[in-house]
Structures are given as structure tokens and as C-alpha cells.
Scaffold this motif. Structure first.
Motif, short mmCIF file in Angstrom:
data_model
loop_
_atom_site.label_atom_id
_atom_site.label_comp_id
_atom_site.label_asym_id
_atom_site.label_seq_id
_atom_site.Cartn_x
_atom_site.Cartn_y
_atom_site.Cartn_z
N PHE A 90 -2.05 -8.01 -11.27
CA PHE A 90 -1.23 -6.98 -10.65
C PHE A 90 -2.10 -5.81 -10.25
O PHE A 90 -2.66 -5.11 -11.09
N LYS A 91 -2.24 -5.61 -8.99
CA LYS A 91 -3.08 -4.54 -8.45
C LYS A 91 -2.22 -3.35 -8.07
O LYS A 91 -1.12 -3.50 -7.57
N PRO A 92 -2.74 -2.14 -8.26
CA PRO A 92 -1.98 -0.96 -7.84
C PRO A 92 -1.70 -1.01 -6.34
O PRO A 92 -2.57 -1.37 -5.56
N THR A 94 0.85 1.54 -4.77
CA THR A 94 1.08 2.94 -4.38
C THR A 94 1.23 3.78 -5.64
O THR A 94 1.38 3.27 -6.73
N LYS A 95 1.20 5.06 -5.44
CA LYS A 95 1.50 6.00 -6.53
C LYS A 95 2.90 6.54 -6.30
O LYS A 95 3.27 6.88 -5.19
N LYS A 96 3.69 6.58 -7.34
CA LYS A 96 5.04 7.11 -7.27
C LYS A 96 5.14 8.14 -8.40
O LYS A 96 5.33 7.76 -9.54
N GLY A 97 4.95 9.40 -8.06
CA GLY A 97 4.89 10.42 -9.12
C GLY A 97 3.64 10.16 -9.94
O GLY A 97 2.55 10.00 -9.41
N ASP A 98 3.80 10.07 -11.25
CA ASP A 98 2.68 9.78 -12.14
C ASP A 98 2.53 8.29 -12.42
O ASP A 98 1.54 7.86 -12.99
N ALA A 99 3.53 7.51 -12.05
CA ALA A 99 3.52 6.08 -12.38
C ALA A 99 2.91 5.27 -11.24
O ALA A 99 3.12 5.55 -10.08
N GLU A 100 2.14 4.26 -11.61
CA GLU A 100 1.61 3.33 -10.63
C GLU A 100 2.68 2.29 -10.33
O GLU A 100 3.36 1.82 -11.23
N VAL A 101 2.82 1.94 -9.08
CA VAL A 101 3.69 0.83 -8.71
C VAL A 101 2.77 -0.35 -8.46
O VAL A 101 1.87 -0.28 -7.63
N ARG A 102 2.97 -1.41 -9.19
CA ARG A 102 2.08 -2.56 -9.08
C ARG A 102 2.68 -3.61 -8.15
O ARG A 102 3.88 -3.80 -8.11
N GLY A 103 1.80 -4.30 -7.45
CA GLY A 103 2.22 -5.36 -6.54
C GLY A 103 1.88 -6.72 -7.10
O GLY A 103 0.93 -6.87 -7.86
N ILE A 104 2.66 -7.71 -6.71
CA ILE A 104 2.39 -9.09 -7.11
C ILE A 104 1.82 -9.81 -5.89
O ILE A 104 2.36 -9.71 -4.80
N PRO A 105 0.70 -10.49 -6.05
CA PRO A 105 0.11 -11.20 -4.92
C PRO A 105 1.09 -12.21 -4.32
O PRO A 105 1.83 -12.89 -5.04
N VAL A 154 4.08 -8.15 -1.89
CA VAL A 154 5.46 -8.02 -2.32
C VAL A 154 5.55 -6.81 -3.23
O VAL A 154 4.82 -6.72 -4.21
N LYS A 155 6.35 -5.85 -2.90
CA LYS A 155 6.48 -4.64 -3.71
C LYS A 155 7.61 -4.85 -4.72
O LYS A 155 8.77 -4.88 -4.37
N THR A 156 7.21 -5.01 -5.96
CA THR A 156 8.17 -5.40 -6.98
C THR A 156 8.96 -4.23 -7.54
O THR A 156 9.96 -4.42 -8.19
N ALA A 157 8.54 -3.03 -7.28
CA ALA A 157 9.26 -1.88 -7.82
C ALA A 157 10.66 -1.78 -7.22
O ALA A 157 11.56 -1.23 -7.81
N GLN A 158 10.83 -2.34 -6.03
CA GLN A 158 12.12 -2.24 -5.36
C GLN A 158 12.90 -3.54 -5.43
O GLN A 158 13.87 -3.71 -4.70
N ASN A 159 12.52 -4.48 -6.29
CA ASN A 159 13.19 -5.78 -6.38
C ASN A 159 13.42 -6.37 -5.00
O ASN A 159 14.47 -6.22 -4.40
#
Length: 177
Positions: A90-92, A94-105, A154-159
Motif C-alpha cells: 500500500f503506497k501513499p 494523497t495526504k488528507k489532513g494529517d492522515a495518509e490515504v493509501r492506495g491499492i495497486p 484505486v483510491k480505497t479511502a472512498q470505497n
């Protein structure tokens, strides 16, 4: 592109919902010709546990528009995978506030979606044994990308949610089993 190596384990398979509606007048042949599956899929990563959840929502409905809201069969199942080497996979993104949003290949998302679809296909096959809906076997999934968003990665933070409609294959159009 470097080869992706993933240490992956099946964590759980959970049926969140299953029902078959009693409906007279259907036989195996009419189930194959008069019904269609409406399918939604969601893939997400729990950043605290590093579990990847693949949810499938299958609804078997009549094709006829006047009766298409009548859900004959409904399965919601979540297949959860544990990614042991999560920090490598899982690679970073984007940054969302202080939390990293990780992506799934995308390759991993595609493989996990395909595996979860096949798992749900088996659940449906087993749950419909002895019922007229056993004729409504889901077709084999040749291309899991139909359930993946087109954005890279695929940006998993947004399901990421994707939908599809699958008509039943004729006896000679697609393999069953």
C-alpha cells in the motif's frame, strides 16, 4: 513496472445477507431466460488493520421492466484478505489532513475482486442447490476490471463502488461450473 510481490492471507468470508423469495411459475429454463443479476462491488482497505475487504451485492431479478424491482434472490458477502507485507504494497496516494490515504495497486485489486467474485459464485451455487435458482449460476468472470474504477490507482479511502448487470449465459455461450 516492478513486479508486485504480496504476502496475502484469506482472513474471512462473511455472508451479510441471503434470501430467496418464494415465487411460483418459474422453472430452470425460465430462470435462465427471464432473470438477470444486478451486481455491485466495493473494495476498501482498513488502514488500521491492513485488511482488504471486497464486498459483493448480488440481486437476481426478473428482466421484465414491470417486475424488475422484484428481487428473487439477494446475497451480500464480504471476502476479507490480510496483506502481511502491507507497508510494501500500500503506497501513499494523497495526504488528507494529517492522515495518509493509501492506495491499492490495480493488479492486486483486480486479483482480489476476481477471487471474491469466484467465492460468491460458489456460495450462491451451494445455497441454491436443490432450488429452481440453481439454474441461475453466475457466469465465470473473464475480466474482473468490470468491477474496478477506471482511476489509477484505486483510491480505497472512498470505497470505490462499481456496478454491472450480468445476463444468464445460454447453455452454449459461456462455460458453467
Amino acid at each position: 513496472m516492478p513486479e508486485l510481490k504480496v504476502d496475502l492471507r484469506l482472513h474471512s468470508i462473511k455472508e451479510d445477507r441471503f434470501f430467496i423469495q418464494a415465487l411460483g411459475g418459474l422453472n430452470e429454463e425460465s430462470v435462465q431466460t427471464a432473470t438477470t443479476y444486478h451486481i455491485q462491488s466495493t473494495i476498501s482497505v482498513d488502514s488500521e488493520t491492513n485488511l482488504v475487504n471486497v464486498l459483493f451485492d448480488f440481486k437476481l431479478q426478473l428482466k421484465e421492466p414491470a417486475q424488475s424491482k422484484n428481487v428473487l434472490l439477494h446475497l451480500i458477502a464480504v471476502t476479507t484478505f490480510e496483506v502481511v507485507n502491507h507497508s510494501e504494497v500500500f503506497k501513499p496516494v494523497t495526504k488528507k489532513g494529517d492522515a495518509e490515504v493509501r492506495g491499492i495497486p490495480t493488479e492486486l485489486a483486480s486479483m482480489l475482486t476476481s477471487t471474491a467474485y469466484s467465492t460468491c459464485r460458489g456460495i450462491l451455487y451451494a445455497r441454491c442447490a436443490g432450488h429452481v435458482f440453481q439454474a441461475a449460476v453466475l457466469p465465470l468472470l473473464a475480466d474482473p476490471s468490470v468491477f474496478l474504477p477506471k482511476a489509477e490507482p484505486v483510491k480505497t479511502a472512498q470505497n470505490a463502488v462499481k456496478s454491472a448487470t450480468i445476463n444468464h449465459p445460454g447453455a452454449d455461450s459461456m462455460p458453467r461450473g
